[in-house]
Design an enzyme around this catalytic site. Structure first.
Site, PDB file in Angstrom:
ATOM      1  N   TYR A  75       0.857  -1.198   0.000  1.00 47.12           N
ATOM      2  CA  TYR A  75       0.000   0.000   0.000  1.00 47.12           C
ATOM      3  C   TYR A  75       0.887   1.240   0.000  1.00 47.12           C
ATOM      4  O   TYR A  75       1.879   1.282   0.717  1.00 47.12           O
ATOM      5  CB  TYR A  75      -0.920   0.019   1.224  1.00 47.12           C
ATOM      6  CG  TYR A  75      -2.365  -0.106   0.814  1.00 47.12           C
ATOM      7  CD1 TYR A  75      -2.952   0.891   0.028  1.00 47.12           C
ATOM      8  CD2 TYR A  75      -3.129  -1.201   1.166  1.00 47.12           C
ATOM      9  CE1 TYR A  75      -4.278   0.772  -0.390  1.00 47.12           C
ATOM     10  CE2 TYR A  75      -4.445  -1.324   0.752  1.00 47.12           C
ATOM     11  CZ  TYR A  75      -5.010  -0.327  -0.027  1.00 47.12           C
ATOM     12  OH  TYR A  75      -6.307  -0.454  -0.432  1.00 47.12           O
ATOM     13  N   GLU A  77      -0.543   4.821  -0.433  1.00 50.02           N
ATOM     14  CA  GLU A  77      -1.339   6.039  -0.654  1.00 50.02           C
ATOM     15  C   GLU A  77      -0.505   7.266  -0.321  1.00 50.02           C
ATOM     16  O   GLU A  77       0.298   7.248   0.604  1.00 50.02           O
ATOM     17  CB  GLU A  77      -2.605   5.998   0.218  1.00 50.02           C
ATOM     18  CG  GLU A  77      -3.636   5.054  -0.356  1.00 50.02           C
ATOM     19  CD  GLU A  77      -4.902   4.980   0.491  1.00 50.02           C
ATOM     20  OE1 GLU A  77      -5.040   5.756   1.437  1.00 50.02           O
ATOM     21  OE2 GLU A  77      -5.727   4.107   0.190  1.00 50.02           O
ATOM     22  N   ASP A 252      -6.672  14.883 -23.971  1.00 48.43           N
ATOM     23  CA  ASP A 252      -6.648  13.455 -23.666  1.00 48.43           C
ATOM     24  C   ASP A 252      -5.968  12.768 -24.846  1.00 48.43           C
ATOM     25  O   ASP A 252      -6.571  12.545 -25.888  1.00 48.43           O
ATOM     26  CB  ASP A 252      -8.091  12.967 -23.488  1.00 48.43           C
ATOM     27  CG  ASP A 252      -8.182  11.477 -23.218  1.00 48.43           C
ATOM     28  OD1 ASP A 252      -7.145  10.787 -23.300  1.00 48.43           O
ATOM     29  OD2 ASP A 252      -9.301  10.996 -22.952  1.00 48.43           O
ATOM     30  N   THR A 281      -3.533   7.183 -21.608  1.00 52.51           N
ATOM     31  CA  THR A 281      -3.337   5.808 -21.172  1.00 52.51           C
ATOM     32  C   THR A 281      -1.865   5.499 -21.458  1.00 52.51           C
ATOM     33  O   THR A 281      -1.201   6.221 -22.199  1.00 52.51           O
ATOM     34  CB  THR A 281      -4.180   4.812 -21.991  1.00 52.51           C
ATOM     35  OG1 THR A 281      -3.819   4.958 -23.367  1.00 52.51           O
ATOM     36  CG2 THR A 281      -5.673   5.076 -21.837  1.00 52.51           C
ATOM     37  N   LYS A 284      -1.740   2.042 -25.028  1.00 52.49           N
ATOM     38  CA  LYS A 284      -2.138   2.072 -26.443  1.00 52.49           C
ATOM     39  C   LYS A 284      -0.885   2.309 -27.288  1.00 52.49           C
ATOM     40  O   LYS A 284       0.044   1.515 -27.200  1.00 52.49           O
ATOM     41  CB  LYS A 284      -3.249   3.097 -26.634  1.00 52.49           C
ATOM     42  CG  LYS A 284      -4.514   2.720 -25.826  1.00 52.49           C
ATOM     43  CD  LYS A 284      -5.674   3.675 -26.019  1.00 52.49           C
ATOM     44  CE  LYS A 284      -6.842   3.285 -25.117  1.00 52.49           C
ATOM     45  NZ  LYS A 284      -7.955   4.239 -25.195  1.00 52.49           N
ATOM     46  N   ARG A 290      -1.003  -1.616 -18.893  1.00 53.61           N
ATOM     47  CA  ARG A 290      -2.344  -1.030 -18.829  1.00 53.61           C
ATOM     48  C   ARG A 290      -2.389  -0.026 -17.686  1.00 53.61           C
ATOM     49  O   ARG A 290      -2.177  -0.368 -16.533  1.00 53.61           O
ATOM     50  CB  ARG A 290      -3.334  -2.178 -18.592  1.00 53.61           C
ATOM     51  CG  ARG A 290      -4.783  -1.844 -18.698  1.00 53.61           C
ATOM     52  CD  ARG A 290      -5.587  -3.105 -18.967  1.00 53.61           C
ATOM     53  NE  ARG A 290      -5.282  -3.583 -20.314  1.00 53.61           N
ATOM     54  CZ  ARG A 290      -5.804  -3.076 -21.420  1.00 53.61           C
ATOM     55  NH1 ARG A 290      -6.704  -2.115 -21.365  1.00 53.61           N
ATOM     56  NH2 ARG A 290      -5.446  -3.517 -22.600  1.00 53.61           N
TER      57      ARG A 290
HETATM   58  C1  LIG Z   1      -8.975   4.504 -24.321  1.00 52.75           C
HETATM   59  C2  LIG Z   1      -9.345   5.870 -23.965  1.00 52.75           C
HETATM   60  C3  LIG Z   1      -9.646   6.228 -22.633  1.00 52.75           C
HETATM   61  C4  LIG Z   1      -9.869   5.202 -21.541  1.00 52.75           C
HETATM   62  O1  LIG Z   1      -8.811   4.443 -21.194  1.00 52.75           O
HETATM   63  P1  LIG Z   1      -9.005   3.206 -20.183  1.00 52.75           P
HETATM   64  O2  LIG Z   1      -7.612   2.873 -19.782  1.00 52.75           O
HETATM   65  O3  LIG Z   1      -9.712   2.146 -20.912  1.00 52.75           O
HETATM   66  O4  LIG Z   1      -9.780   3.705 -19.007  1.00 52.75           O
HETATM   67  C5  LIG Z   1      -9.864   7.556 -22.337  1.00 52.75           C
HETATM   68  N1  LIG Z   1      -9.809   8.492 -23.303  1.00 52.75           N
HETATM   69  C6  LIG Z   1      -9.564   8.188 -24.593  1.00 52.75           C
HETATM   70  C7  LIG Z   1      -9.515   9.282 -25.605  1.00 52.75           C
HETATM   71  C8  LIG Z   1      -9.331   6.869 -24.969  1.00 52.75           C
HETATM   72  O5  LIG Z   1      -9.120   6.570 -26.253  1.00 52.75           O
END
Ligand SMILES: *Cc1c(COP(=O)(O)O)cnc(C)c1O
Length: 487
Positions: A75, A77, A252, A281, A284, A290
């Site tokens: 843990y 936090e 994002d 993320t 990707k 992840r």
């Molecule tokens: C994939 C994605 C997310 C979410 O990601 P997770 O790890 O699945 O929660 C958020 N914003 C955009 C633009 C994405 O393509």
């Protein structure tokens, strides 16, 4: 570009990684053999499928192995050097290193590596903005230092203000994401939301239209970023638009972080110098474990730092360690070659569709993804997705702007180049992929269900699935996933 030159994916560590996985699977086998079995099958399936899902990739064995350790048991936090739990010195090392790699890689003043996923990263970012722009000035106005000092009536007044803010993001059918203010996601319940779309003629973002919508709605937060928009975004322009109404500009970059890290997107197309907060993320195009990540200016850093416990549970220290390893890989010069190959390969895939008369949203791509409009084949997205899967091609259906078939059946198929590029696929291979996709879709016919026309049922001409499977297998064999890794 070959798998050999993709950071961490070549055969260099294959022998050691094979030993490590064999040992790990033997241990798992002794407790729950069905899990060991599913784990082996998953590798086989990933190796055998033509993975074109734009949000997926293959992390290196170094990244994957880093996740399987005792850091999971700790843990932690709080933040580096400031924990609510004892004995966090090694977690501190891990988190500090991951953040340092992120700051250096993206040229950001501050990085927060705790978010468990992209959605979590966005929630932390939203609450950091609300804390900075609504809660802090509200407290000052009431002459209080801490929210716990407020009377119940004052606190309720402040809570009402926090829940009464505006957010503007890209519409879902133009390629935006659920977390950018849509009702099924918590962001749509937290904010008054309005959307900007794309030009109905060209499919491109129309910055004058965005500016007009922002001037009218005056959001507290303007969000840029997408999951299914096949073009680049001018973040300098978007920042100017946000500044006009004093909105906080958030990007994002979940989908295209790898292209930012690999310096394919620079200048006005690099979100980090233009946004107040950039979220992403890590799994990707960035090719990490992840998870999520936030970059911020000094102004927002203190509020982002409180992500745990504001929004997040205890940090996943084993995943933060893997983020550090992945970010170290992304800082290697060869990652730039990888990122450039991702963009070149998407281009080749799009060209391959265009020259075979398949309709593309915006007519092409200049990032890592391609959105095929399957109405040009007389199909729904759902029918096309299933027929492709029958033929060994893994994609996902996706809405297109003003989609005639709605968000469930859709009229589009989204393709991405990051995963197959990690295997070493080149431009010619992606042209061949386009050829195979077109072959499947040309041989697919919509079929009727018991109650008449169906948006899900289809027939695939005999022999097509087998033929395409065999052709795909040739491509996959020539570009093995984790070459040399044996279980
Ligand atoms: C994939 C994605 C997310 C979410 O990601 P997770 O790890 O699945 O929660 C958020 N914003 C955009 C633009 C994405 O393509």
């Amino acid at each position: 570009m070959t798998a050999e030159s993709t950071p961490g994916l070549g055969a260099a560590y294959a022998a050691t990684a094979s030993e490590a996985y064999r040992a790990a699977l033997a241990v798992i086998e002794s407790v729950e053999p069905r899990i060991a079995d599913a784990t082996r099958k998953e590798l086989a399936d990933q190796r055998d499928s033509l993975k074109l899902i734009a949000s997926e990739n293959y992390a290196s064995p170094a990244v994957l192995l880093t996740m399987g350790t005792w850091f999971s048991d700790k843990y932690a936090e709080g933040t580096v050097g400031h924990r609510f739990y004892a004995a966090c010195q090694n977690v501190d090392t891990v988190e500090a290193l991951a953040a340092e790699h992120a700051r250096e890689l993206f040229g950001a003043p501050y990085a927060y590596v705790q978010p468990h996923s992209g959605i979590d990263a966005n929630l932390v970012a939203y609450w950091a903005i609300l804390a900075t722009r609504v809660e802090a000035p509200g407290l000052a106005e009431l002459g209080a230092k801490h929210i716990n000092d407020l009377s119940e009536a004052d606190w309720e007044g402040l809570r009402a203000k926090l829940g009464n803010q505006r957010l503007m993001g890209m519409s879902l059918d133009a390629g935006g994401h659920l977390t950018h203010g849509f009702r099924p996601n918590i962001s749509g319940k937290m904010f008054h939301q309005r959307q900007y779309g794309t030009n109905p003629e060209t499919g491109f973002i129309d910055y004058d239209a965005v500016a007009a919508a922002v001037r009218e709605f005056k959001p507290l937060i303007l969000v840029a970023g997408y999951s299914a928009y096949p073009r680049r975004v001018n973040f300098a322009k978007m920042r100017e638009i946000a500044d006009e109404v004093g909105a906080t500009f958030m990007v994002d970059m979940a989908h295209f972080a790898g292209l930012v890290a690999g310096k394919v997107f620079t200048g006005d197309e690099d979100p980090v110098p233009h946004a107040h907060i950039t979220t992403t993320t890590t799994h990707k195009s960035l090719r990490g474990p992840r998870g999520g990540l936030i970059l911020a200016t000094e102004e927002y850093a203190p509020a982002v730092d409180k992500g745990c416990p504001m929004v997040l549970g205890g940090p996943l220290s084993h995943v933060m360690a893997a983020k550090a390893v992945a970010l170290a890989e992304a800082r290697q010069p060869s990652f730039r070659e990888y990122a450039q190959a991702v963009a070149d390969n998407a281009q080749s895939l799009a060209d391959g569709f265009v020259k075979r008369d398949a309709g593309l949203v915006t007519g092409g791509t200049d990032n890592h993804l391609v959105l095929l409009d399957v109405t040009s084949f007389g199909l729904t997205g759902r029918q096309a997705e299933s027929a492709l899967l029958d033929s060994g091609i893994v994609t996902n259906r996706n809405a297109i702007p003003a989609d005639p078939n709605g968000a469930w059946y859709t009229s589009g198929i989204r393709f991405g180049s990051p995963a197959l590029t990690s295997r070493g696929f080149g431009a010619d291979d992606f042209d061949r992929v386009a050829e195979l996709v077109v072959e499947v879709l040309k041989n697919t016919q919509p079929a009727a269900g018991p109650n008449g026309p169906s948006k899900a049922k289809y027939t695939l001409a005999e022999g097509t699935a087998e033929r395409v499977h065999a052709a795909a297998a040739e491509l996959l064999d020539a570009n093995p996933l984790y070459p040399g890794l044996t279980l």
